[in-house]
Design a protein around this motif. Structure first.
Motif, PDB file in Angstrom:
ATOM      1  N   LEU A  11       0.815  -1.256   0.038  1.00  0.00           N
ATOM      2  CA  LEU A  11      -0.077   0.060  -0.001  1.00  0.00           C
ATOM      3  C   LEU A  11       0.943   1.332   0.098  1.00  0.00           C
ATOM      4  CD1 LEU A  11      -1.078   1.119   3.391  1.00  0.00           C
ATOM      5  CD2 LEU A  11      -0.555  -1.362   3.018  1.00  0.00           C
ATOM      6  N   VAL A  12       0.181   2.360  -0.466  1.00  0.00           N
ATOM      7  CA  VAL A  12       0.781   3.589  -0.484  1.00  0.00           C
ATOM      8  C   VAL A  12      -0.011   4.576   0.594  1.00  0.00           C
ATOM      9  CG1 VAL A  12       0.904   5.925  -1.642  1.00  0.00           C
ATOM     10  CG2 VAL A  12       1.401   3.752  -2.811  1.00  0.00           C
ATOM     11  N   LEU A  13       0.528   5.276   1.605  1.00  0.00           N
ATOM     12  CA  LEU A  13      -0.048   6.089   2.608  1.00  0.00           C
ATOM     13  C   LEU A  13       0.039   7.525   2.121  1.00  0.00           C
ATOM     14  CD1 LEU A  13      -1.257   6.155   5.304  1.00  0.00           C
ATOM     15  CD2 LEU A  13       0.992   6.103   6.132  1.00  0.00           C
ATOM     16  N   LEU A  14      -1.122   8.051   2.038  1.00  0.00           N
ATOM     17  CA  LEU A  14      -1.248   9.564   1.563  1.00  0.00           C
ATOM     18  C   LEU A  14      -1.860  10.303   2.677  1.00  0.00           C
ATOM     19  CD1 LEU A  14      -2.627   8.906  -2.025  1.00  0.00           C
ATOM     20  CD2 LEU A  14      -0.332   9.125  -1.593  1.00  0.00           C
ATOM     21  N   GLY A  15      -1.880  11.656   2.320  1.00  0.00           N
ATOM     22  CA  GLY A  15      -2.367  12.470   3.170  1.00  0.00           C
ATOM     23  C   GLY A  15      -1.638  13.878   3.404  1.00  0.00           C
ATOM     24  N   PRO A  16      -2.334  15.096   3.853  1.00  0.00           N
ATOM     25  CA  PRO A  16      -1.468  16.358   3.986  1.00  0.00           C
ATOM     26  C   PRO A  16      -0.768  16.158   5.315  1.00  0.00           C
ATOM     27  CG  PRO A  16      -3.761  16.402   4.542  1.00  0.00           C
ATOM     28  CD  PRO A  16      -3.814  15.151   4.102  1.00  0.00           C
ATOM     29  N   ALA A  39      -4.339   2.332  -2.042  1.00  0.00           N
ATOM     30  CA  ALA A  39      -3.818   3.682  -1.623  1.00  0.00           C
ATOM     31  C   ALA A  39      -4.556   4.394  -0.741  1.00  0.00           C
ATOM     32  CB  ALA A  39      -3.772   4.669  -2.925  1.00  0.00           C
ATOM     33  N   LEU A  40      -3.990   4.579   0.583  1.00  0.00           N
ATOM     34  CA  LEU A  40      -4.884   4.912   1.531  1.00  0.00           C
ATOM     35  C   LEU A  40      -4.678   6.338   2.030  1.00  0.00           C
ATOM     36  CD1 LEU A  40      -6.667   3.998   4.311  1.00  0.00           C
ATOM     37  CD2 LEU A  40      -4.364   3.294   5.451  1.00  0.00           C
ATOM     38  N   CYS A  41      -5.782   7.306   1.940  1.00  0.00           N
ATOM     39  CA  CYS A  41      -5.582   8.343   2.273  1.00  0.00           C
ATOM     40  C   CYS A  41      -6.322   9.131   3.596  1.00  0.00           C
ATOM     41  CB  CYS A  41      -6.065   9.176   1.234  1.00  0.00           C
ATOM     42  SG  CYS A  41      -5.873  10.961   1.248  1.00  0.00           S
ATOM     43  N   ILE A  42      -5.302   9.463   4.437  1.00  0.00           N
ATOM     44  CA  ILE A  42      -5.763  10.215   5.742  1.00  0.00           C
ATOM     45  C   ILE A  42      -6.111  11.709   5.541  1.00  0.00           C
ATOM     46  CG2 ILE A  42      -5.518  10.438   8.135  1.00  0.00           C
ATOM     47  CD1 ILE A  42      -3.332   8.227   8.053  1.00  0.00           C
ATOM     48  N   GLU A  43      -7.475  12.027   5.620  1.00  0.00           N
ATOM     49  CA  GLU A  43      -7.631  13.434   5.199  1.00  0.00           C
ATOM     50  C   GLU A  43      -8.352  14.075   6.575  1.00  0.00           C
ATOM     51  OE1 GLU A  43     -10.792  12.889   2.211  1.00  0.00           O
ATOM     52  OE2 GLU A  43      -9.421  13.054   0.669  1.00  0.00           O
ATOM     53  N   ALA A  44      -7.904  15.290   6.441  1.00  0.00           N
ATOM     54  CA  ALA A  44      -8.632  16.198   7.659  1.00  0.00           C
ATOM     55  C   ALA A  44      -8.638  17.899   7.198  1.00  0.00           C
ATOM     56  CB  ALA A  44      -7.529  16.236   8.706  1.00  0.00           C
ATOM     57  N   ASP A  45      -9.651  18.511   7.874  1.00  0.00           N
ATOM     58  CA  ASP A  45      -9.712  19.789   7.556  1.00  0.00           C
ATOM     59  C   ASP A  45      -8.447  20.660   7.951  1.00  0.00           C
ATOM     60  OD1 ASP A  45     -11.819  21.998   7.221  1.00  0.00           O
ATOM     61  OD2 ASP A  45     -10.731  22.803   9.000  1.00  0.00           O
ATOM     62  N   TYR A  46      -8.157  21.805   7.003  1.00  0.00           N
ATOM     63  CA  TYR A  46      -6.951  22.300   6.871  1.00  0.00           C
ATOM     64  C   TYR A  46      -6.670  23.073   7.965  1.00  0.00           C
ATOM     65  CZ  TYR A  46      -5.263  20.948   2.089  1.00  0.00           C
ATOM     66  OH  TYR A  46      -4.751  20.074   1.113  1.00  0.00           O
ATOM     67  N   SER A  47      -8.038  23.723   8.408  1.00  0.00           N
ATOM     68  CA  SER A  47      -7.876  24.356   9.887  1.00  0.00           C
ATOM     69  C   SER A  47      -7.170  23.694  11.060  1.00  0.00           C
ATOM     70  CB  SER A  47      -9.020  25.279  10.037  1.00  0.00           C
ATOM     71  OG  SER A  47     -10.124  24.321  10.246  1.00  0.00           O
ATOM     72  N   LEU A  48      -7.750  22.399  10.933  1.00  0.00           N
ATOM     73  CA  LEU A  48      -7.359  21.592  12.125  1.00  0.00           C
ATOM     74  C   LEU A  48      -5.817  21.470  11.966  1.00  0.00           C
ATOM     75  CD1 LEU A  48      -7.929  19.722  14.450  1.00  0.00           C
ATOM     76  CD2 LEU A  48      -8.723  17.785  12.751  1.00  0.00           C
ATOM     77  N   LEU A  49      -5.556  20.929  10.934  1.00  0.00           N
ATOM     78  CA  LEU A  49      -4.338  20.468  10.488  1.00  0.00           C
ATOM     79  C   LEU A  49      -3.231  21.932  10.795  1.00  0.00           C
ATOM     80  CD1 LEU A  49      -4.479  18.900   7.067  1.00  0.00           C
ATOM     81  CD2 LEU A  49      -4.411  17.548   9.008  1.00  0.00           C
ATOM     82  N   THR A  50      -3.506  23.055  10.554  1.00  0.00           N
ATOM     83  CA  THR A  50      -2.822  23.969  10.822  1.00  0.00           C
ATOM     84  C   THR A  50      -2.547  24.273  12.499  1.00  0.00           C
ATOM     85  OG1 THR A  50      -3.508  25.365   9.140  1.00  0.00           O
ATOM     86  CG2 THR A  50      -2.523  26.660  10.801  1.00  0.00           C
ATOM     87  N   LYS A  51      -3.672  24.068  13.018  1.00  0.00           N
ATOM     88  CA  LYS A  51      -3.700  24.107  14.654  1.00  0.00           C
ATOM     89  C   LYS A  51      -2.964  22.923  15.228  1.00  0.00           C
ATOM     90  CE  LYS A  51      -7.119  24.253  18.148  1.00  0.00           C
ATOM     91  NZ  LYS A  51      -8.628  24.182  18.598  1.00  0.00           N
ATOM     92  N   ARG A  52      -2.929  21.545  14.424  1.00  0.00           N
ATOM     93  CA  ARG A  52      -2.097  20.517  14.917  1.00  0.00           C
ATOM     94  C   ARG A  52      -0.767  20.778  14.903  1.00  0.00           C
ATOM     95  NH1 ARG A  52      -4.973  15.094  12.355  1.00  0.00           N
ATOM     96  NH2 ARG A  52      -6.488  14.818  13.971  1.00  0.00           N
ATOM     97  N   ILE A  53      -0.174  21.325  13.639  1.00  0.00           N
ATOM     98  CA  ILE A  53       1.174  21.515  13.178  1.00  0.00           C
ATOM     99  C   ILE A  53       1.821  22.618  14.005  1.00  0.00           C
ATOM    100  CG2 ILE A  53       3.002  21.809  11.494  1.00  0.00           C
ATOM    101  CD1 ILE A  53       0.748  20.589   9.509  1.00  0.00           C
TER     102      ILE A  53
END
Length: 215
Positions: A3-8, A110-124
């Motif tokens: 498998l391929v792991l994808l996601g922002p 191909a497994l893609c983990i998605e999330a809202d960009y505002s949450l991603l910004t907060k996490r990072i």
């Protein structure tokens, strides 16, 4: 299982990758690890990559593809593998398909983990690091004393990559270069997406259902 792991950035790929490896006994193939190994061992491919890096240039696709092809020839992947950090572009995905086709093989998923960009910004942007390797988050996993590592007492810092202006650029780059891969694998009918906005356990529960079906 291949498998391929994808996601922002910030979607939790690293955390979920560790769990996938533990539960499903697949080899985690990270392009970062491949690069480091080739550079540290001064292999011909490592030397080639270093020439570009020393000039402050991006390592071209053909060198990266060669490194991945070499890694996929190792005997430890017979029980399956998970590619993480590759492919990043349609061109790399097409090269990967050719490598696998030549070996009479193909990807299962191909497994893609998605999330809202505002949450991603907060996490990072909330991540804090210590020189000892411990990682914290100002909101989700704070240290006992603000700015101080629980483990070694060292001063916590924020990586340049985790600062807001850089995070916005990283997410934009993902959207432009890597997001099209989602469409690419969807057309091949091997794409599965997971909502990464929830807890680690909830996300892994969904991933496990997908991988169990795949097996």
């Amino acid at each position: 299982m291949k498998l391929v792991l994808l996601g922002p950035p910030g979607a939790g790929k690293g955390t979920q990758a560790s769990r996938i490896v533990d539960k499903y006994n697949v080899v985690h193939i990270s392009t970062g690890d491949i690069f480091r190994k080739n550079l540290s061992e001064n292999t011909p491919l490592g030397k080639k990559a270093k020439e570009y890096m020393d000039q402050g240039l991006l390592v071209p696709d053909d060198v990266t593809v060669e490194m991945v092809e070499d890694r996929l020839s190792w005997p430890d992947i017979t029980d399956g593998y998970m590619l993480d950090g590759f492919p990043r572009t349609i061109s790399q995905a097409e090269s990967l398909d050719k490598i696998l086709d030549k070996a009479g093989d193909k990807l299962d998923l191909a497994l893609c983990i998605e999330a809202d960009y505002s949450l991603l910004t907060k996490r990072i942007t909330g991540r804090r690091m210590c020189k000892c390797g411990e990682t914290y988050h100002v909101e989700f996993h704070p240290p006992k004393v603000e700015g101080i590592c629980d483990k070694c007492g060292g001063e916590l810092y924020q990586r340049d990559d985790d600062k807001e202006d850089t995070v916005v650029k990283r997410l934009k780059e993902y959207e432009e270069k890597t997001q099209p891969l989602v469409d690419y694998y969807e057309k091949q009918n091997i794409l599965k997406t997971v909502n990464g906005s929830r807890t680690v356990d909830e996300v892994f529960e969904d991933i496990s259902k997908i991988l169990d079906e795949c097996k």
